[in-house]
Scaffold this active site. Structure first.
Site, mmCIF file in Angstrom:
data_model
loop_
_atom_site.group_PDB
_atom_site.id
_atom_site.type_symbol
_atom_site.label_atom_id
_atom_site.label_comp_id
_atom_site.label_asym_id
_atom_site.label_seq_id
_atom_site.Cartn_x
_atom_site.Cartn_y
_atom_site.Cartn_z
ATOM 1 N N LYS A 228 -22.039 -2.296 -12.389
ATOM 2 C CA LYS A 228 -20.894 -3.146 -12.042
ATOM 3 C C LYS A 228 -21.380 -4.483 -11.492
ATOM 4 O O LYS A 228 -22.006 -4.541 -10.441
ATOM 5 C CB LYS A 228 -20.012 -2.437 -11.001
ATOM 6 C CG LYS A 228 -18.922 -3.330 -10.385
ATOM 7 C CD LYS A 228 -18.051 -2.574 -9.375
ATOM 8 C CE LYS A 228 -17.128 -3.518 -8.602
ATOM 9 N NZ LYS A 228 -16.282 -2.818 -7.616
ATOM 10 N N ASP A 233 -15.814 -10.122 -5.015
ATOM 11 C CA ASP A 233 -14.553 -9.391 -5.155
ATOM 12 C C ASP A 233 -13.583 -9.840 -4.066
ATOM 13 O O ASP A 233 -13.612 -9.340 -2.949
ATOM 14 C CB ASP A 233 -14.811 -7.880 -5.064
ATOM 15 C CG ASP A 233 -13.543 -7.064 -5.307
ATOM 16 O OD1 ASP A 233 -12.513 -7.662 -5.689
ATOM 17 O OD2 ASP A 233 -13.596 -5.824 -5.123
ATOM 18 N N LYS A 240 -7.888 -9.116 -0.664
ATOM 19 C CA LYS A 240 -8.420 -8.329 0.452
ATOM 20 C C LYS A 240 -8.222 -9.087 1.758
ATOM 21 O O LYS A 240 -8.317 -10.306 1.778
ATOM 22 C CB LYS A 240 -9.935 -8.123 0.269
ATOM 23 C CG LYS A 240 -10.350 -7.141 -0.803
ATOM 24 C CD LYS A 240 -11.879 -7.057 -0.861
ATOM 25 C CE LYS A 240 -12.341 -6.126 -1.974
ATOM 26 N NZ LYS A 240 -12.030 -4.707 -1.741
ATOM 27 N N ARG A 314 -13.681 -0.610 -12.082
ATOM 28 C CA ARG A 314 -13.498 0.441 -13.086
ATOM 29 C C ARG A 314 -13.040 -0.149 -14.417
ATOM 30 O O ARG A 314 -13.298 0.412 -15.480
ATOM 31 C CB ARG A 314 -12.516 1.495 -12.552
ATOM 32 C CG ARG A 314 -11.160 0.957 -12.216
ATOM 33 C CD ARG A 314 -10.324 1.922 -11.369
ATOM 34 N NE ARG A 314 -10.764 1.973 -9.970
ATOM 35 C CZ ARG A 314 -10.230 2.755 -9.040
ATOM 36 N NH1 ARG A 314 -9.240 3.571 -9.360
ATOM 37 N NH2 ARG A 314 -10.682 2.736 -7.802
HETATM 38 N N1 BES Z 1 -15.575 -3.390 -4.422
HETATM 39 C C1 BES Z 1 -14.529 -2.567 -3.923
HETATM 40 C C2 BES Z 1 -15.017 -1.268 -3.292
HETATM 41 C C3 BES Z 1 -15.746 -1.369 -2.001
HETATM 42 C C4 BES Z 1 -15.105 -1.771 -0.850
HETATM 43 C C5 BES Z 1 -17.061 -0.979 -1.939
HETATM 44 C C6 BES Z 1 -15.786 -1.804 0.337
HETATM 45 C C7 BES Z 1 -17.745 -0.986 -0.767
HETATM 46 C C8 BES Z 1 -17.101 -1.420 0.373
HETATM 47 C C9 BES Z 1 -13.582 -2.183 -5.050
HETATM 48 O O1 BES Z 1 -13.443 -3.092 -6.076
HETATM 49 C C10 BES Z 1 -12.245 -1.956 -4.439
HETATM 50 O O2 BES Z 1 -11.725 -2.875 -3.886
HETATM 51 N N2 BES Z 1 -11.761 -0.728 -4.521
HETATM 52 C C11 BES Z 1 -10.521 -0.367 -3.944
HETATM 53 C C12 BES Z 1 -9.832 0.555 -4.910
HETATM 54 C C13 BES Z 1 -8.378 0.800 -4.611
HETATM 55 C C14 BES Z 1 -7.579 -0.488 -4.796
HETATM 56 C C15 BES Z 1 -7.866 1.873 -5.533
HETATM 57 C C16 BES Z 1 -10.776 0.358 -2.631
HETATM 58 O O3 BES Z 1 -11.759 1.097 -2.524
HETATM 59 O O4 BES Z 1 -10.022 0.146 -1.703
HETATM 60 ZN ZN ZN Z 2 -15.081 -4.362 -6.398
HETATM 61 ZN ZN ZN Z 3 -11.945 -4.557 -5.693
#
Ligand code: BES
Ligand code: ZN
Ligand code: ZN
Length: 460
Positions: A228, A233, A240, A314
């Site tokens: 990835k 992000d 966020k 994903r």
């Molecule tokens: N990059 C993040 C996941 C992440 C967050 C990894 C903090 C490590 C530390 C990912 O893209 C994300 O934001 N995932 C969301 C998914 C949700 C919206 C279903 C998450 O984990 O909150």
């Molecule tokens: Zn991410």
């Molecule tokens: Zn994300």
């Protein structure tokens, strides 16, 4: 950092400071052989043989080091790392053991990310001498791979955008005579529509892309490595909050792992036909950003309703895994900083591993354990598939409940991995939030050595 190559050198009897390793049990016997003055020096430094403790002992015109370890007979990767970080510049040798796996921590302990410091205050190199001459190249390559992950993750996002990841792939391809194909910008709409959708809001100089590097004899079994590469992000329109965004330069950590692993595989000339696939994007916000409620048609043909633009990893991996599956691979391994849920479940030290086959999962878990890079398995539990159902499309990109987030993300990816293909997925944190010996705060490989050793054994 100092050139890792030079940090471990063959022991040809040259001058070096001795390091004596003891544990609490062996400490008394060791102290008996010392002079009264040396024993007093140990006492003054409150040395009692506990792990990571060390003391400097005068010896005539010179000095030596006594260091505590759990078991001098069986060293871990980290047991010399604190020494490598703190001792003065110079040459050292372990007097009463072979350093073995501790050579890895000796090198990574000296890692510093100084590229953006006006003044490099890091100390000169500490060299470790070893009689295990045959191990030097392999352990150095592993440590260099680890340092590569750290450098890539630690770089600021403006300087580690999709174009910089492409440059890394190009460097790797050149070094090992691999073939690199890159699909960029609007050309992604055809073959990689989900990569395009996630990456299309970014500034032009951070345009999305898909790197595909191939290497090795086409007659060998195909190994696909996918990572990835979300270079930053923001969450997209589902933005966020500040605290959650702060570390999101590391969201390309999966790509860093994949690049580093590919480098190890090619340098060792494993008998595989390697396909490295890196989808690289910035999940940015603009008038052209993809939205919650949009429906994307993936490379595979499955339609995906966007429930949350922050579940972007994903999506880009889905298209890359589809592409990997088209090669009829013997194994697919992917790395991704995919979910906060994996970190909540396992903390920052243990990456979550998901796999279709128990034997493959076991091989990776065992390799991790044996190499101080443990992972923990989470299930791809069939019954949770329905969490990704959508009213309007074939599936949604996130669930409307808060359950088993890492597994649900794994199940999303599973839909894009061809039927029957052996597949391992690492949901890795790629970050060390607090410094530990050999593992400075910042970017960190988690699952890299586990994968490397499992793959090396599988294709030996
Ligand atoms: N990059 C993040 C996941 C992440 C967050 C990894 C903090 C490590 C530390 C990912 O893209 C994300 O934001 N995932 C969301 C998914 C949700 C919206 C279903 C998450 O984990 O909150
Ligand atoms: Zn991410
Ligand atoms: Zn994300």
């Amino acid at each position: 950092m100092s050139e890792p190559k030079a940090l471990i050198r063959p022991d040809r009897g040259q001058d070096a400071i001795a390091i004596h390793l003891v544990n609490k049990d062996g400490f008394e016997a060791f102290a008996k052989g010392l002079t009264a003055g040396q024993r007093a020096s140990l006492a003054a430094q409150k040395f009692d043989g506990s792990g990571y403790q060390y003391a400097i002992i005068p010896d005539g015109d010179t000095w030596f080091v006594v260091s505590g370890v759990a078991n001098p007979e069986s060293l871990s990767s980290w047991c010399l790392a604190k020494l490598a970080e703190e001792l003065p510049e110079g040459s050292y040798r372990v007097a009463n053991a072979e350093p073995g796996p501790a050579m890895f921590g000796w090198i990574t302990g000296q890692y510093r990310f100084t590229r953006y410091k006006s003044e490099d205050k890091s100390q000169g190199p500490r060299i470790l001498l070893t009689a295990q001459v045959g191990q030097i190249d392999a352990v150095t390559a592993e440590a260099e791979a680890e340092c590569l992950v750290r450098d890539l993750v630690n770089a600021p996002p403006e300087d580690m955008g999709p174009a910089a990841l492409e440059a890394e792939c190009e460097r790797l391809a050149k070094a090992h005579k691999g073939d690199l194909t890159v699909v960029r910008g609007d050309a992604l709409e055809q073959g990689y529509p989900m990569v395009h959708a996630v990456g299309r809001a970014a500034a032009r100089h951070h345009a999305p892309r898909l790197m595909h590097l191939t290497w090795g004899d086409p007659a060998h079994p195909v190994l696909a490595v996918v990572g990835k590469g979300v270079c930053f992000d923001s969450g997209g329109l589902n933005i966020k909050p500040g605290a959650g965004m702060r570390l999101m330069k590391k969201d390309m950590g999966g790509a860093g792992h994949a690049l580093a692993l590919a480098g190890l595989i090619m340098a060792a000339r494993l008998k595989v036909r390697l396909h490295l696939l890196i989808p690289a994007v910035e999940n940015a916000i603009s008038g052209g950003a993809f939205r919650p409620g949009d429906v994307l048609k993936s490379r595979k043909g499955l339609t995906v309703e966007i429930d949350n633009t922050d579940a972007e990893g994903r999506l880009i991996l889905g298209d890359a895994l589809t592409r990997a599956s088209e090669e009829n691979p013997d194994l697919i391994v992917d790395f991704a900083t995919l979910t906060g849920a994996a970190r909540v479940a396992l903390g920052p030290d243990l990456p979550a591993l998901m796999a279709r086959k128990d034997e493959t999962a076991d091989a990776f878990l065992a390799a991790g354990k044996a190499n101080d890079d443990a992972a923990w398995r989470l299930p791809l539990h069939e019954a949770y598939r329905e969490y990704l159902s959508s009213d309007v499309a074939d599936m949604a990109n996130s669930a409307s409940n808060p359950f088993a987030g890492a597994s649900v993300a794994g199940l999303f990816l599973d839909r894009f991995v061809g039927e029957g293909i052996d597949w391992v997925h690492f949901d890795t944190f790629a970050w060390s939030p607090a410094p530990k010996p050999g593992r400075s705060r910042g970017g960190r490989g988690l699952g890299l050595r586990a994968s490397w050793h499992a793959i090396r054994a599988r294709y030996a």
